[in-house]
Motif scaffolding. Structure first.
Motif, PDB file in Angstrom:
ATOM      1  N   ILE A  90       2.184   8.841  -4.735  1.00  0.00           N
ATOM      2  CA  ILE A  90       1.196   7.759  -4.606  1.00  0.00           C
ATOM      3  C   ILE A  90      -0.092   8.101  -5.349  1.00  0.00           C
ATOM      4  CG2 ILE A  90      -0.282   6.627  -2.872  1.00  0.00           C
ATOM      5  CD1 ILE A  90       2.363   6.742  -1.058  1.00  0.00           C
ATOM      6  N   GLN A  91      -0.502   9.369  -5.298  1.00  0.00           N
ATOM      7  CA  GLN A  91      -1.702   9.783  -6.016  1.00  0.00           C
ATOM      8  C   GLN A  91      -1.374  10.446  -7.354  1.00  0.00           C
ATOM      9  OE1 GLN A  91      -5.674  12.449  -5.100  1.00  0.00           O
ATOM     10  NE2 GLN A  91      -4.850  11.234  -3.450  1.00  0.00           N
ATOM     11  N   LYS A 148      -1.322   3.256  -5.482  1.00  0.00           N
ATOM     12  CA  LYS A 148      -2.628   3.372  -6.149  1.00  0.00           C
ATOM     13  C   LYS A 148      -2.787   2.629  -7.497  1.00  0.00           C
ATOM     14  CE  LYS A 148      -4.462   7.249  -3.598  1.00  0.00           C
ATOM     15  NZ  LYS A 148      -5.711   6.731  -3.046  1.00  0.00           N
ATOM     16  N   PHE A 189      -1.194  14.800   3.095  1.00  0.00           N
ATOM     17  CA  PHE A 189      -1.791  13.511   3.466  1.00  0.00           C
ATOM     18  C   PHE A 189      -0.874  12.414   2.955  1.00  0.00           C
ATOM     19  CE2 PHE A 189      -4.173   9.655   2.733  1.00  0.00           C
ATOM     20  CZ  PHE A 189      -4.822   9.497   3.945  1.00  0.00           C
ATOM     21  N   HIS A 190      -0.414  11.552   3.874  1.00  0.00           N
ATOM     22  CA  HIS A 190       0.506  10.498   3.461  1.00  0.00           C
ATOM     23  C   HIS A 190       0.034   9.104   3.843  1.00  0.00           C
ATOM     24  CE1 HIS A 190       3.508  13.319   2.019  1.00  0.00           C
ATOM     25  NE2 HIS A 190       3.413  13.999   3.142  1.00  0.00           N
ATOM     26  N   GLY A 191      -1.129   8.962   4.475  1.00  0.00           N
ATOM     27  CA  GLY A 191      -1.620   7.620   4.776  1.00  0.00           C
ATOM     28  C   GLY A 191      -2.058   7.473   6.216  1.00  0.00           C
ATOM     29  N   ASP A 194       6.265  11.881  -2.540  1.00  0.00           N
ATOM     30  CA  ASP A 194       5.092  11.012  -2.432  1.00  0.00           C
ATOM     31  C   ASP A 194       4.310  11.172  -3.730  1.00  0.00           C
ATOM     32  OD1 ASP A 194       2.620   9.893  -2.058  1.00  0.00           O
ATOM     33  OD2 ASP A 194       2.381  10.598   0.001  1.00  0.00           O
ATOM     34  N   GLU A 205       4.286  15.701  -1.264  1.00  0.00           N
ATOM     35  CA  GLU A 205       3.427  15.228  -2.349  1.00  0.00           C
ATOM     36  C   GLU A 205       3.694  16.207  -3.491  1.00  0.00           C
ATOM     37  OE1 GLU A 205      -0.942  14.516  -1.023  1.00  0.00           O
ATOM     38  OE2 GLU A 205       0.100  15.408   0.649  1.00  0.00           O
ATOM     39  N   SER A 249       0.852  -1.197   0.000  1.00  0.00           N
ATOM     40  CA  SER A 249       0.000   0.000   0.000  1.00  0.00           C
ATOM     41  C   SER A 249       0.882   1.238   0.000  1.00  0.00           C
ATOM     42  CB  SER A 249      -0.867   0.012   1.258  1.00  0.00           C
ATOM     43  OG  SER A 249      -0.022   0.094   2.395  1.00  0.00           O
ATOM     44  N   GLY A 250       0.219   2.381  -0.164  1.00  0.00           N
ATOM     45  CA  GLY A 250       0.947   3.639  -0.120  1.00  0.00           C
ATOM     46  C   GLY A 250       1.478   3.942   1.270  1.00  0.00           C
ATOM     47  N   THR A 251       0.651   3.728   2.264  1.00  0.00           N
ATOM     48  CA  THR A 251       1.058   4.095   3.621  1.00  0.00           C
ATOM     49  C   THR A 251       2.254   3.262   4.082  1.00  0.00           C
ATOM     50  OG1 THR A 251       0.140   4.698   5.776  1.00  0.00           O
ATOM     51  CG2 THR A 251      -0.527   2.557   4.918  1.00  0.00           C
ATOM     52  N   GLU A 280      -5.280  14.675  -1.396  1.00  0.00           N
ATOM     53  CA  GLU A 280      -6.370  14.821  -0.417  1.00  0.00           C
ATOM     54  C   GLU A 280      -6.507  16.274   0.010  1.00  0.00           C
ATOM     55  OE1 GLU A 280      -7.259  11.159  -0.911  1.00  0.00           O
ATOM     56  OE2 GLU A 280      -8.368  12.194   0.652  1.00  0.00           O
TER      57      GLU A 280
END
Ligand SMILES: Cc1ncc(COP(=O)(O)O)c(C=O)c1O
Length: 450
Positions: free
Chosen positions: A255-256, A282, A168-170, A253, A220, A129-131, A225
């Motif tokens: 991730i998104q 993701k 927001f990182h998880g 980051d 990010e 997962s991202g977190t 988020e």
């Protein structure tokens, strides 16, 4: 403009239609009652059971069809049931779903090589997962910062993390420690110590907070988020320079915003310099859980067997699908599609903004778009769903659009038609009921960004 009463005149099957009665009574579905009774109440969900998807559309148990402009929160980049993904899953499910990380599998190496080619990084660790990728990166930053004469178990001088306001990182303990939004962090205090938040895109604040005690800074590249806010080039460059000067790691980051979402392989590739660590998850395995830490040889050289690991991360099924995902992005020239459809979307949204004065700003790149409203976004999300469109709202006032990379020009037009109806209907309802909606106060953290 279309008033609330005109909803009834729309055919249930037409674009922008209002949901049928069967969909409205889905609340009596036994599966919903079980979910209500047995699940931890971590999410507020509409009373609908989603059953399947096809391309950019999702269907519920009442047979209603939705145009999916949320894409499973940036996961379903290929939409649903992409034939090449389905084929690989079928093939690999019959071979080996899991083998453990005690053995090599056929796909981790080739996937790591491909990700290295996309990113310019040298080494890869696969997470679920991202977190978990974030937590792994925190460990790498601490490891990298520890001097040879600092004994394991002591607090290394270089142990602090910097992150940004509005980040927001998880959800794991490491990730919430570098996540600024208080509702995600404060109920669980004490979190991992040593994190401090820098004002978004504020170079002076960055310089004031950076020193030799920092082991890593998390950015990010485009905050997701937080409402679709890109890090400025000036801020990125200064973060890179300060990280190098103080021997800290610059950790992107993605991730998104990574893996194509902005129209580049990675959002940071618009900047002249690279980070030390890139985090992804993701869309990587087209909906199967898979994340990754990509890093440099210098960082990787501090790692030895046993220091970090995972049971499930990097399994053969997920890695085979991820490899296929990356090839599909290349073969179907999806970066071009992302850029072209993204431009059409922003142009269309710009026209809507000139009609609806409660649209404050349109932000984003490629297929990562935020439409900031001066009023709360939740009613717009509900109305969109009633009309067969999936979107969401982040930070109360920003409608977030994360459509699949395979979205077509016709689907962009379909979206704009429905969204126009949603804006017109919801704004009329709001002003008619004068329901005391709260107004967007604007975020102090982002005042400097505008
Ligand atoms: C930028 C960013 N980082 C980290 C995460 C956490 O990823 P995951 O939900 O896979 O743990 C998310 C999830 O939304 C995210 O958007």
């Amino acid at each position: 403009m279309m008033g609330a009463s005109s909803k009834k005149k729309l055919s249930p099957r037409s674009v922008g239609r209002v949901k049928s009665e069967s969909a409205k009574t889905a609340g009596s579905d036994a599966r919903l009652l079980e979910a209500e009774q047995f699940l931890l109440p971590t999410y507020k969900r509409p009373a609908v059971v989603m059953t399947h998807g096809r391309g950019a559309y999702v269907f519920d148990s009442a047979g209603e069809k939705y145009l999916d402009f949320l894409g499973g929160i940036a996961v379903n980049a290929l939409g649903h049931a992409h034939p090449r993904v389905v084929k690989v899953i079928r093939r690999e499910a019959g071979r080996a779903i899991h083998l453990s990380n005690l053995f090599h599998n056929a796909y981790q190496g080739p996937l790591a090589r491909k990700l290295s080619g996309w990113s310019g990084m040298d080494r890869v660790f696969f997470s679920n997962s991202g977190t978990e990728a974030i937590d792994g990166a925190m460990k790498l930053a601490r490891l990298h910062g520890r001097k040879p004469d600092e004994a394991a178990g002591t607090v290394a001088k270089k142990h602090r993390f910097l992150a940004l306001e509005n980040s927001f990182h998880g959800r794991t303990f490491g990730a919430i420690s570098v996540t600024s939004t208080e509702k995600y962090r404060l109920p669980f205090a004490p979190v991992v110590p040593g994190a401090e938040f820098v004002r978004f895109n504020d170079v002076a604040d960055l310089e004031a907070k950076f020193d030799d005690t920092v082991c890593g800074i998390f950015l990010e590249t485009v905050q997701g988020e937080g409402g679709i806010y890109p890090v400025s080039e000036e801020f990125w460059n200064r973060a890179r320079a300060l990280a190098t000067q103080h021997g800290a790691l610059l950790i992107a980051d993605e991730i998104q915003c990574g893996l194509g979402r902005t129209g580049r392989y990675f959002a940071y590739q618009k900047f002249p310099s690279r980070p030390d660590i890139v985090l992804i998850a993701k869309p990587l395995a087209a909906g199967l859980p898979l994340g990754a830490i990509l890093t440099t040889e210098a960082v990787a050289s501090r790692v030895s067997p046993g220091m970090h690991g995972t049971t499930f991360g990097g399994g053969p099924l997920a890695c085979a699908v991820a490899l296929e995902f990356l090839k599909i992005v290349e073969d179907e020239k999806l970066l071009e599609n992302i850029r072209a459809r993204g431009a059409e979307l922003r142009e269309g949204l710009g026209k809507l903004a000139s009609r609806f004065n409660f649209i404050r700003e349109i932000r984003g790149e490629g297929l990562m778009i935020g439409v900031e409203l001066s009023v709360e976004g939740a009613p717009f999300v509900s109305e969109a769903m009633q009309r067969g469109l999936l979107i969401n709202c982040t930070h109360d006032f920003t409608v977030r659009l994360l459509p699949p990379f395979v979205i077509t020009r016709a689907q962009v037009r379909e979206f704009l038609r429905i969204f126009e109806l949603v804006l017109a209907t919801t704004s009329q309802q709001a002003s008619a009921s004068d329901s005391g909606k709260s107004a967007n106060p604007g975020r102090v953290a982002h005042a400097a960004a505008r």
